[in-house]
Design a protein around this motif. Structure first.
Motif: not given
Length: 327
Positions: A121, A124, A142, A144, A146
């Motif tokens: 990320t 975000k 937020d 996020s 991966n």
């Protein structure tokens, strides 16, 4: 405004996929797009107040934005058969987030390539802490995620490509359902949106002429959320037509997907089921204004999510034009 499919749409104007990694040394492209987007979604963080009733579609929001894209590649090896790359992904990415991709790929036998990459990320995303809050301002949080990705392109020189990824999603402050009277702690746990997923895609590029390709594809996306009501399996089919005529490149694609959720949503009392349809068009004019290495890009896309729960219905329209430079 969120443009989840934009990177994938931009990739469609590229030439047909080949195993060749390009010239030795540094290469790549940078693009700047001016776009107009219109969408209806209850997760649009530009619209803080959701008015009652809760189980209803969102208001329409629209805006104009500049959208940069780019990728840098370095090709090396005794036969220029290895490459490292980084930048904005030019394909649909498994997490649904705007992300950088950092990877390594190499040529194998039979004009094939394999690639391994990481999608951390960088920018975000945002969503609501509790999307079900009505008649007062919701708070943002937020998101996020991966991903680790593996791609095997042009398997055995048959035009078949495989794309696999494992990914995670993390919401900084998850409070889904805390504003709903009568929900038990167990109900609220079933609404947790953090989780892990596995994405898979197989596509088959079939030549329909010297400069055109028809590419059907199948996708499966399994997301296991911390809350069972947010866990789902998404099955998709798609068809893309790619053509190149002189300086002109075209791509027309359509896709359909069905997303089945595991358990009943305690807010709405039923198990969510989404039907998703998307139509996209992309055009590229190479050497625009006779400028070497420059291209003119035009994009159009429309997508609809039709859910059995009105709250999750979505529509999105995007129109864009811009310039790209290849080096």
């Amino acid at each position: 405004m969120k443009y989840y499919w934009l990177a994938g749409l931009t990739a469609m104007v590229s030439a047909q996929a080949t195993a060749a990694l390009g010239p030795p040394g540094l290469s790549g492209e940078v693009s700047l797009l001016l776009g107009y987007a219109q969408q209806e979604t209850n997760f649009d963080t530009d619209n803080a107040v959701k008015e009652a009733p809760l189980n209803s579609e969102a208001d329409t929001e629209s805006g104009v934005t500049l959208f940069p894209l780019g990728q840098f590649r370095y090709t090396f090896g005794a036969e220029n058969n290895q490459q490292v790359y980084l930048g904005t992904s030019r394909e649909d990415i498994a997490t649904g987030l705007i992300a950088f991709e950092i990877g390594y790929q190499f040529e194998t036998t039979n004009n094939s390539t394999m690639a391994f990459s990481v999608l951390p990320t960088i920018v975000k995303d945002e969503t609501w802490q509790d999307p079900f809050l009505v008649n007062q301002a919701r708070k943002e949080t937020d998101v996020s995620g991966n991903a680790l990705r593996f791609q095997y392109n042009n398997i055995l020189d048959q035009g078949i490509s495989l794309d696999l990824a494992v990914y995670n999603r993390d919401i900084d402050s998850e409070q889904s359902g805390t504003s709903i009277p009568g929900l038990t702690p167990n109900d609220i746990n079933r609404l947790q949106r953090d989780g892990d997923g596995i994405y898979s895609r197989i596509a088959w590029a079939m030549s329909t002429g010297g400069t055109s390709t028809l590419q059907p594809e199948l996708t499966i996306n399994r997301f296991s959320a911390d809350g069972d009501a947010m866990s789902m399996t998404r099955y998709g089919v798609g068809l893309t037509y790619l053509a190149k005529q002189g300086r002109h490149g075209y791509a027309i694609s359509g896709d359909y997907a069905l997303a089945d959720y595991d358990e009943a949503n305690p807010v709405f009392g039923k198990t969510q089921e989404d039907h998703e349809i998307g139509l996209n068009f992309a055009y590229e004019y190479d050497q625009f204004m006779d400028w070497e290495n420059w291209g003119l890009n035009a994009l159009a896309g429309y997508s609809v999510v039709d859910s059995n729960i009105d709250f999750y219905n979505e529509t999105q329209l995007f129109l864009g034009v811009g310039l790209s430079y290849k080096f």
